[in-house]
Design a protein around this motif. Structure first.
Motif, mmCIF file in Angstrom:
data_model
loop_
_atom_site.group_PDB
_atom_site.id
_atom_site.type_symbol
_atom_site.label_atom_id
_atom_site.label_comp_id
_atom_site.label_asym_id
_atom_site.label_seq_id
_atom_site.Cartn_x
_atom_site.Cartn_y
_atom_site.Cartn_z
ATOM 1 N N SER A 67 35.627 -19.872 -42.835
ATOM 2 C CA SER A 67 36.650 -19.991 -42.182
ATOM 3 C C SER A 67 36.884 -21.177 -41.474
ATOM 4 C CB SER A 67 36.723 -18.806 -40.890
ATOM 5 O OG SER A 67 36.845 -17.541 -41.641
ATOM 6 N N VAL A 71 39.534 -24.032 -42.031
ATOM 7 C CA VAL A 71 40.454 -24.743 -41.051
ATOM 8 C C VAL A 71 40.274 -26.282 -40.820
ATOM 9 C CG1 VAL A 71 40.820 -24.754 -38.501
ATOM 10 C CG2 VAL A 71 40.596 -22.578 -39.429
ATOM 11 N N GLN A 72 39.187 -26.597 -40.966
ATOM 12 C CA GLN A 72 38.805 -28.073 -40.844
ATOM 13 C C GLN A 72 39.542 -28.627 -42.220
ATOM 14 O OE1 GLN A 72 34.718 -28.992 -41.857
ATOM 15 N NE2 GLN A 72 35.050 -31.145 -41.434
ATOM 16 N N TYR A 75 43.496 -28.998 -41.212
ATOM 17 C CA TYR A 75 43.932 -30.006 -40.309
ATOM 18 C C TYR A 75 43.746 -31.321 -40.863
ATOM 19 C CZ TYR A 75 44.395 -26.801 -36.620
ATOM 20 O OH TYR A 75 45.109 -25.942 -35.768
#
Length: 79
Positions: A67, A71-72, A75
């Motif tokens: 997860s 997310v990294q 972004y």
């Protein structure tokens, strides 16, 4: 900013307050020597139960890591 403080308060409640107000606690001897094999599934092999327990903890760690990487990537994607 407020989410950070909610996280701190929640962690404090789970780690400090709940164990402090627990009415019944198991001793360290019970925790480290007792293995409950009466789980209703018919699994009575202690080595198999230990392997499943270790596998479940690894799934938790790997799921968190996956997860975080997802997310990294979201972004840092090019727009």
């Amino acid at each position: 900013m407020i989410k950070k403080y909610i996280l701190y308060v929640g962690t404090f409640a789970l780690v400090i307050i709940i164990p402090a107000v627990a009415t019944e606690r198991a001793g360290t001897e019970f925790i480290f020597t007792h293995l409950n094999t009466d789980n209703g599934m018919g699994i009575h092999n202690k080595a198999y139960i230990l392997a499943l327990g270790l596998l479940m903890s690894q799934y938790s760690l790997m799921g968190y890591d996956a997860s975080a990487h997802m997310v990294q990537l979201v972004y840092s994607r090019p727009i």
